[in-house]
Design an enzyme around this catalytic site. Sequence first.
Site, PDB file in Angstrom:
ATOM      1  N   HIS A   1       0.824  -1.206   0.000  1.00 39.10           N
ATOM      2  CA  HIS A   1       0.000   0.000   0.000  1.00 39.10           C
ATOM      3  C   HIS A   1       0.863   1.264   0.000  1.00 39.10           C
ATOM      4  O   HIS A   1       0.512   2.268  -0.604  1.00 39.10           O
ATOM      5  CB  HIS A   1      -0.945   0.001   1.205  1.00 39.10           C
ATOM      6  CG  HIS A   1      -2.216  -0.733   0.923  1.00 39.10           C
ATOM      7  ND1 HIS A   1      -2.937  -1.378   1.889  1.00 39.10           N
ATOM      8  CD2 HIS A   1      -2.889  -0.926  -0.232  1.00 39.10           C
ATOM      9  CE1 HIS A   1      -4.006  -1.925   1.337  1.00 39.10           C
ATOM     10  NE2 HIS A   1      -3.990  -1.675   0.051  1.00 39.10           N
TER      11      HIS A   1
ATOM     12  N   ARG B   1      -8.241  -5.909 -14.170  1.00 37.86           N
ATOM     13  CA  ARG B   1      -7.897  -7.301 -13.863  1.00 37.86           C
ATOM     14  C   ARG B   1      -8.442  -7.585 -12.458  1.00 37.86           C
ATOM     15  O   ARG B   1      -7.841  -7.151 -11.478  1.00 37.86           O
ATOM     16  CB  ARG B   1      -6.382  -7.494 -13.903  1.00 37.86           C
ATOM     17  CG  ARG B   1      -5.753  -7.310 -15.284  1.00 37.86           C
ATOM     18  CD  ARG B   1      -4.241  -7.537 -15.202  1.00 37.86           C
ATOM     19  NE  ARG B   1      -3.637  -7.752 -16.503  1.00 37.86           N
ATOM     20  CZ  ARG B   1      -2.922  -6.832 -17.160  1.00 37.86           C
ATOM     21  NH1 ARG B   1      -2.747  -5.643 -16.636  1.00 37.86           N
ATOM     22  NH2 ARG B   1      -2.381  -7.124 -18.328  1.00 37.86           N
TER      23      ARG B   1
ATOM     24  N   ARG C   1     -12.829  -7.499 -16.323  1.00 36.52           N
ATOM     25  CA  ARG C   1     -12.530  -8.866 -16.775  1.00 36.52           C
ATOM     26  C   ARG C   1     -12.800  -9.829 -15.631  1.00 36.52           C
ATOM     27  O   ARG C   1     -12.363  -9.597 -14.508  1.00 36.52           O
ATOM     28  CB  ARG C   1     -11.057  -8.967 -17.190  1.00 36.52           C
ATOM     29  CG  ARG C   1     -10.721 -10.340 -17.736  1.00 36.52           C
ATOM     30  CD  ARG C   1      -9.313 -10.383 -18.268  1.00 36.52           C
ATOM     31  NE  ARG C   1      -8.345 -10.410 -17.181  1.00 36.52           N
ATOM     32  CZ  ARG C   1      -7.032 -10.417 -17.394  1.00 36.52           C
ATOM     33  NH1 ARG C   1      -6.553 -10.346 -18.609  1.00 36.52           N
ATOM     34  NH2 ARG C   1      -6.204 -10.460 -16.376  1.00 36.52           N
TER      35      ARG C   1
ATOM     36  N   GLU D   1      -7.098 -14.171 -26.980  1.00 37.68           N
ATOM     37  CA  GLU D   1      -5.708 -14.332 -26.562  1.00 37.68           C
ATOM     38  C   GLU D   1      -5.190 -15.751 -26.800  1.00 37.68           C
ATOM     39  O   GLU D   1      -4.116 -16.111 -26.347  1.00 37.68           O
ATOM     40  CB  GLU D   1      -5.502 -13.876 -25.110  1.00 37.68           C
ATOM     41  CG  GLU D   1      -6.569 -14.269 -24.131  1.00 37.68           C
ATOM     42  CD  GLU D   1      -6.379 -13.640 -22.755  1.00 37.68           C
ATOM     43  OE1 GLU D   1      -5.390 -12.930 -22.524  1.00 37.68           O
ATOM     44  OE2 GLU D   1      -7.231 -13.884 -21.899  1.00 37.68           O
TER      45      GLU D   1
ATOM     46  N   ASN E   1      -0.479 -10.224 -25.048  1.00 42.15           N
ATOM     47  CA  ASN E   1       0.558 -10.896 -24.242  1.00 42.15           C
ATOM     48  C   ASN E   1       0.390 -12.412 -24.343  1.00 42.15           C
ATOM     49  O   ASN E   1       1.337 -13.149 -24.616  1.00 42.15           O
ATOM     50  CB  ASN E   1       0.472 -10.491 -22.771  1.00 42.15           C
ATOM     51  CG  ASN E   1       0.476  -8.991 -22.587  1.00 42.15           C
ATOM     52  OD1 ASN E   1       0.919  -8.269 -23.463  1.00 42.15           O
ATOM     53  ND2 ASN E   1      -0.029  -8.523 -21.469  1.00 42.15           N
ATOM     54  N   ASP E   2      -0.847 -12.864 -24.126  1.00 39.52           N
ATOM     55  CA  ASP E   2      -1.087 -14.299 -24.219  1.00 39.52           C
ATOM     56  C   ASP E   2      -1.165 -14.771 -25.664  1.00 39.52           C
ATOM     57  O   ASP E   2      -0.727 -15.876 -25.972  1.00 39.52           O
ATOM     58  CB  ASP E   2      -2.372 -14.671 -23.471  1.00 39.52           C
ATOM     59  CG  ASP E   2      -2.103 -14.854 -21.987  1.00 39.52           C
ATOM     60  OD1 ASP E   2      -1.118 -15.532 -21.655  1.00 39.52           O
ATOM     61  OD2 ASP E   2      -2.857 -14.297 -21.171  1.00 39.52           O
TER      62      ASP E   2
ATOM     63  N   ARG F   1       5.627 -16.641 -21.757  1.00 39.92           N
ATOM     64  CA  ARG F   1       5.871 -15.201 -21.646  1.00 39.92           C
ATOM     65  C   ARG F   1       6.725 -14.818 -20.449  1.00 39.92           C
ATOM     66  O   ARG F   1       7.235 -13.706 -20.360  1.00 39.92           O
ATOM     67  CB  ARG F   1       4.545 -14.433 -21.638  1.00 39.92           C
ATOM     68  CG  ARG F   1       3.653 -14.731 -20.462  1.00 39.92           C
ATOM     69  CD  ARG F   1       2.254 -14.185 -20.682  1.00 39.92           C
ATOM     70  NE  ARG F   1       1.985 -12.999 -19.895  1.00 39.92           N
ATOM     71  CZ  ARG F   1       0.778 -12.476 -19.719  1.00 39.92           C
ATOM     72  NH1 ARG F   1      -0.280 -13.028 -20.280  1.00 39.92           N
ATOM     73  NH2 ARG F   1       0.603 -11.417 -18.983  1.00 39.92           N
TER      74      ARG F   1
ATOM     75  N   CYS G   1      -5.654  -4.904 -25.473  1.00 40.13           N
ATOM     76  CA  CYS G   1      -5.287  -4.560 -24.098  1.00 40.13           C
ATOM     77  C   CYS G   1      -3.976  -5.213 -23.668  1.00 40.13           C
ATOM     78  O   CYS G   1      -3.630  -5.203 -22.496  1.00 40.13           O
ATOM     79  CB  CYS G   1      -6.414  -4.908 -23.133  1.00 40.13           C
ATOM     80  SG  CYS G   1      -6.837  -6.647 -23.128  1.00 40.13           S
TER      81      CYS G   1
HETATM   82  C1  PEP Z   1      -2.957 -10.266 -22.379  1.00 42.76           C
HETATM   83  O1  PEP Z   1      -2.821 -11.491 -22.310  1.00 42.76           O
HETATM   84  O2  PEP Z   1      -2.513  -9.580 -23.315  1.00 42.76           O
HETATM   85  C2  PEP Z   1      -3.673  -9.539 -21.313  1.00 42.76           C
HETATM   86  C3  PEP Z   1      -3.965  -8.263 -21.422  1.00 42.76           C
HETATM   87  O3  PEP Z   1      -3.979 -10.236 -20.189  1.00 42.76           O
HETATM   88  P1  PEP Z   1      -2.923 -10.570 -19.018  1.00 42.76           P
HETATM   89  O4  PEP Z   1      -1.662  -9.802 -19.326  1.00 42.76           O
HETATM   90  O5  PEP Z   1      -3.603 -10.155 -17.762  1.00 42.76           O
HETATM   91  O6  PEP Z   1      -2.785 -12.048 -19.170  1.00 42.76           O
HETATM   92 MG    MG Z   2      -3.967 -12.599 -20.866  1.00 35.92          MG
END
Ligand code: PEP
Ligand code: MG
Length: 589
Positions: free
Chosen positions: A195, A302, A338, A437, A460-461, A471, A508
Amino acid sequence: MTFVRLRGNGVSPGIGMGEVCLSEPVFLSARKESIPGSSVGNELRRLKRAVEQTKIELLDLKKKIKGHMGEEHAFIFDAHLLILEDHSLFAGIEKSIREEKARAEWALAQADRKYQEIFDAIADEYFRQRKSDVSDVLARIAANLAPKPKRPAKPDGMKKQVLVAHDLLPSEAAMRFTWGNVLAVAMDMGGSTSHTAILARSLNIPAVVGLHDLTLQVKEGDYIVVDGTDGEVILNPPLAVRKEFQSKKAKYDKYFRELKKTARLKSVTLDGEKFFPLANIELPEEVSMAFSFGAEGIGLFRSEFIYLQRASLPTEEDHFAAYSRIAKAAYPSAVYIRTIDIGGEKSLPQLKIEKEPNPALGLRAIRFSLWNRDLFRVQLRAILRASVLKNVRVLLPMVTELEEVGEVRFLFEEVKKELARERVQFDAQIPLGVMIEVPAAAAISDILVKEVDFISIGTNDLIQYDLAVDRSNEFVSYLFKPFHPSVLRLIRFVIQTALRERKDVAVCGEMAANPLSALILLGFGLRKFSMNPIFIPRIKKTFRSVELATVEKVVEEAMHLRTAQDIEELIIERILVKHPKAFLLGQLM
Ligand code: PEP
Ligand code: MG
């Protein structure tokens, strides 16, 4: 005065320098003082009075912090008030007093030690960081057992200083930050999700944590430099080093002012095409910071933090409190909530989740929610209840097939009917969308898009699963390539499919935050870019200095190339020829 340079974890960017103000650690007395059996009742009453006094103090502090720094920072005290209401914690303390016939001070110290051990054993960093909140509350109660509280009083002459502490308790940090004299913070302990770190970030106070034994090396009045951008702390620097940091600070401050200015500018390209920078956040209290960086909505919340923040399973009210706070704070802008992306390697402390041999391919995200429907219903009910302002959207992570959407829709309708029967208000038209993703979802995005209201691409995924590159595995990170033609083809297909169907589409993942890859997405037709808020000004700066027509042409040309490197080089070259300023600010970060 020895000159020392230490490396730590920079958790709030910027540079602060000045005289050290050492914050004394609050120790809970470990000395066991026995009492006669006849005094046990008295001791329990003494504890009860101290708990009541602590509650009064916390409510008072909450009011003060709200007055000084705004509603969004008072949340720390909600967490502390909740700890005060934790029956199992206090039953344990009372039991120690009764069975051990010991003073309450010792019983509090025992409870603190036990909780520290429990928290230390938790793998998740955010959850582990909550241990200082428990210590904070217990120390406050202990202080209230004594006639004179040992809390720091606001000094008269408010000299600006750098706060150095072993582990700054969040309530103390909040209190000191309201005094307005803290130039920077340096701590032996701590992590980026404590925090104290969150507060420092949202108040723009540079901070470095995890410095191990800094407090053993400094004394009150020493000169200290805290570089929160590079995670460095310098004690008693010679003049030349001090000057070097003064000029670095001046540059950073200028850069930051520039960022803030960009945040207020219109989100349009040089030839007037509108785009929408949105924010990815993990905590409800990040909303105002996100908007101050130029976010025009919350593109990804998230929601995992709600589970990771507490020892027991969150109730519907816990969920609802978080979602409605975000929805209200962001109103009238949209908020994409999400549903939890948990399971696999992100285990839940409250549930015994089976260890899986291949967590990234296991019972993760929407698979986990559909497997644990009772938990999922609680989350859906809370999201629906928070949707009364009509700015909430539901986003499903890691969907791979149409059947999953069907199952969620069925459940969603059931929950809606249930709420309607209970006469609870919600947005009956609340949009439901999926994350793309997984390559399978990308390939059938033409099918999926017809069944949902919007699509959000999690690059990302998507890169991880498309290129078969973990990753978080540094050995194969050289293969994690956002510009790989396969990744770009998939993304182009998804964006163009959604546009053809006139459905909302956003990205995203990190690709939305990188000026080069974001330009490619712009060229594909994307207009909604959701990212960590600190990157928004950089993207705005890049987009505002390019013409959409040029970008579209260059991207079209790049899509005929065969390797990630060729694509990346072509984009840089061509864009820079036409718009030399496109990446200037980007290179600074
Ligand atoms: C992604 O996978 O691009 C994403 C935004 O979700 P996270 O990074 O939370 O897996
Ligand atoms: Mg993801």
